[in-house]
Design an enzyme around this catalytic site. Structure first.
Site, PDB file in Angstrom:
ATOM      1  CE  LYS A  30      36.828  61.128  34.389  1.00 31.89           C
ATOM      2  NZ  LYS A  30      37.719  61.325  33.365  1.00 31.89           N
TER       3      LYS A  30
HETATM    4  C1  LIG Z   1      38.106  62.584  32.548  1.00 33.13           C
HETATM    5  C2  LIG Z   1      37.946  64.042  32.540  1.00 33.13           C
HETATM    6  C3  LIG Z   1      37.937  64.796  31.358  1.00 33.13           C
HETATM    7  C4  LIG Z   1      38.269  64.237  30.007  1.00 33.13           C
HETATM    8  O1  LIG Z   1      37.556  63.144  29.615  1.00 33.13           O
HETATM    9  P1  LIG Z   1      38.163  62.171  28.512  1.00 33.13           P
HETATM   10  O2  LIG Z   1      37.066  61.192  28.296  1.00 33.13           O
HETATM   11  O3  LIG Z   1      39.398  61.564  29.068  1.00 33.13           O
HETATM   12  O4  LIG Z   1      38.423  62.985  27.291  1.00 33.13           O
HETATM   13  C5  LIG Z   1      37.693  66.153  31.438  1.00 33.13           C
HETATM   14  N1  LIG Z   1      37.465  66.755  32.602  1.00 33.13           N
HETATM   15  C6  LIG Z   1      37.484  66.078  33.757  1.00 33.13           C
HETATM   16  C7  LIG Z   1      37.203  66.810  35.021  1.00 33.13           C
HETATM   17  C8  LIG Z   1      37.742  64.708  33.767  1.00 33.13           C
HETATM   18  O5  LIG Z   1      37.763  64.053  34.939  1.00 33.13           O
END
Ligand SMILES: *Cc1c(COP(=O)(O)O)cnc(C)c1O
Length: 376
Positions: free
Chosen positions: A183
């Site tokens: 992210k």
């Molecule tokens: C990364 C992501 C998640 C999940 O996040 P985690 O921290 O991996 O649990 C959920 N929805 C979207 C759209 C994502 O990109």
């Protein structure tokens, strides 16, 4: 041959590495002062709203659904084009996922289709801001108001994105962010949830840690079933170091996106039959730079050929409703045709903070070569 260019790579600076070292040497490595400091910084950024951190983005959405009292017999509308977590949390609380097809241009949930999918059982909607691009937030909240729905914004990819100049998360209902490794800012794994008031925040704390509340100097009480979702101080130290760079990260990603458009040129779509994302430097944090390939090349073939150029390509995402777990619940091919085509042909090109314009140019050359023979 150029070095391998991945589609994403985190950048952790020396100051952050030192801060993590300090936490590790401090004798307190789980949730503690760094978590509180990170939550304070995030709350300031989100305009003073209540914020709590967790060990994933996924659990923040599950917890938001629990706080909203959503469970068995309730329907929750979401998009088929997301990480499977978005729909899994609906099943996790015993509710029923209802999908609405996406808009082919933004690749986000189509709000007309959301409205059409609402029934007497609908309790909430979970929109996803794919690649960090928000949906039409005015329309989203107008629909939520009209039908009395809770909104759990899956803003996992949207830290740094804005709507009419306001950060995503600084307004609205529940807003969930992820700090997973890929992210825009990361804690290695982690997430945060923006909430509406202190009562919700106290529930979030309970669900985060076994339902425990403290009373008196040595007393504890347990009155709801919580899990184990707390963020550690090690992770929070990474998050503080990353958050300090948020504006620079967003600016760099917008600059790289501009360079993709400039390098590919106005006639790229016409030349190749591929579809670029909407050119948005205002709201989008450019978490991903996604292209929908023309039908004449399959995604595996494209990825394989890009690899020959030493370029890593990701794909986000396969349509959720076609996974076995969801097919078993009655979803089939043909239900959401836009999502199915986008889900089959979408690719994520390299896009990360430490990339430079030469990397963008290299990627564009390779892509044009793969799609059409030698590029100009
Ligand atoms: C990364 C992501 C998640 C999940 O996040 P985690 O921290 O991996 O649990 C959920 N929805 C979207 C759209 C994502 O990109």
């Amino acid at each position: 041959m150029n070095a391998f260019l991945p589609f994403s790579r985190p950048t952790i600076d020396e100051a952050t590495i030192a801060a993590v070292g300090e936490v590790l040497g401090s004798g307190w490595i789980t949730s503690g002062p760094k978590v509180l400091e990170f939550e304070k910084v995030l709350s300031e950024y989100f305009g003073g709203r209540q914020v709590r951190t967790f060990n994933s983005g996924t659990c923040t959405m599950e917890i938001a659904l629990r706080i909203a009292g959503i469970g068995v017999g309730d329907e929750v509308i979401t998009t088929p084009i997301s990480w499977v977590a978005t729909a899994n949390v609906i099943l996790e609380v015993g509710a029923t996922p209802v999908f609405a097809d996406i808009d082919p241009v933004t690749r986000n949930i189509d709000l007309d289709k959301v409205e059409a999918a609402i029934t007497a059982r609908t309790k909430a909607v979970i929109p996803v801001y794919l690649a960090g691009k928000p949906v039409d937030m005015d329309r989203l909240y107008a629909i939520a108001d009209k039908y009395n729905l809770r909104v759990i914004e899956d803003a996992a990819q949207a830290i740094g994105s804005t709507w009419k100049g306001k950060p995503i998360g600084s307004f609205g209902d529940f807003v969930s962010f992820s700090f997973q490794a890929n992210k825009n800012i990361t804690t290695s794994e982690g997430g945060c949830l923006v909430l509406n008031d202190e009562i919700e925040a106290i529930f979030a704390e309970k669900y985060r840690l076994q339902g425990v509340t403290r009373s008196g100097w040595d007393g504890i009480e347990v009155d709801v079933l919580g899990g184990k979702f707390n963020m550690t101080d090690v992770a929070a130290a990474i998050g503080l170091g990353q958050f300090a760079k948020l504006d620079a990260i967003t600016a760099q990603r917008r600059k790289l996106a501009r360079h993709y458009f400039a390098t590919l040129g106005k006639d790229f779509e016409q030349r190749t039959g591929a579809q670029l994302p909407p050119e948005d430097y205002e709201n989008t944090n450019w978490h991903l730079f996604q292209v929908v390939l023309p039908d004449r090349i399959t995604r595996p073939e494209f990825m394989e050929k890009m690899k020959v150029h030493n370029i890593g390509v990701g794909f986000h995402y396969a349509p959720i409703h076609l996974f076995k777990l969801y097919r078993e619940r009655g979803f089939t091919e043909g239900m959401f045709p836009v999502a199915e085509r986008v889900g089959r042909q979408i690719v994520s090109l390299p896009m990360f903070y430490a990339m430079n314009e030469a990397d963008v140019e290299r990627t564009c050359m390779a892509m044009c070569d793969v799609l059409n023979g030698p590029s100009n």
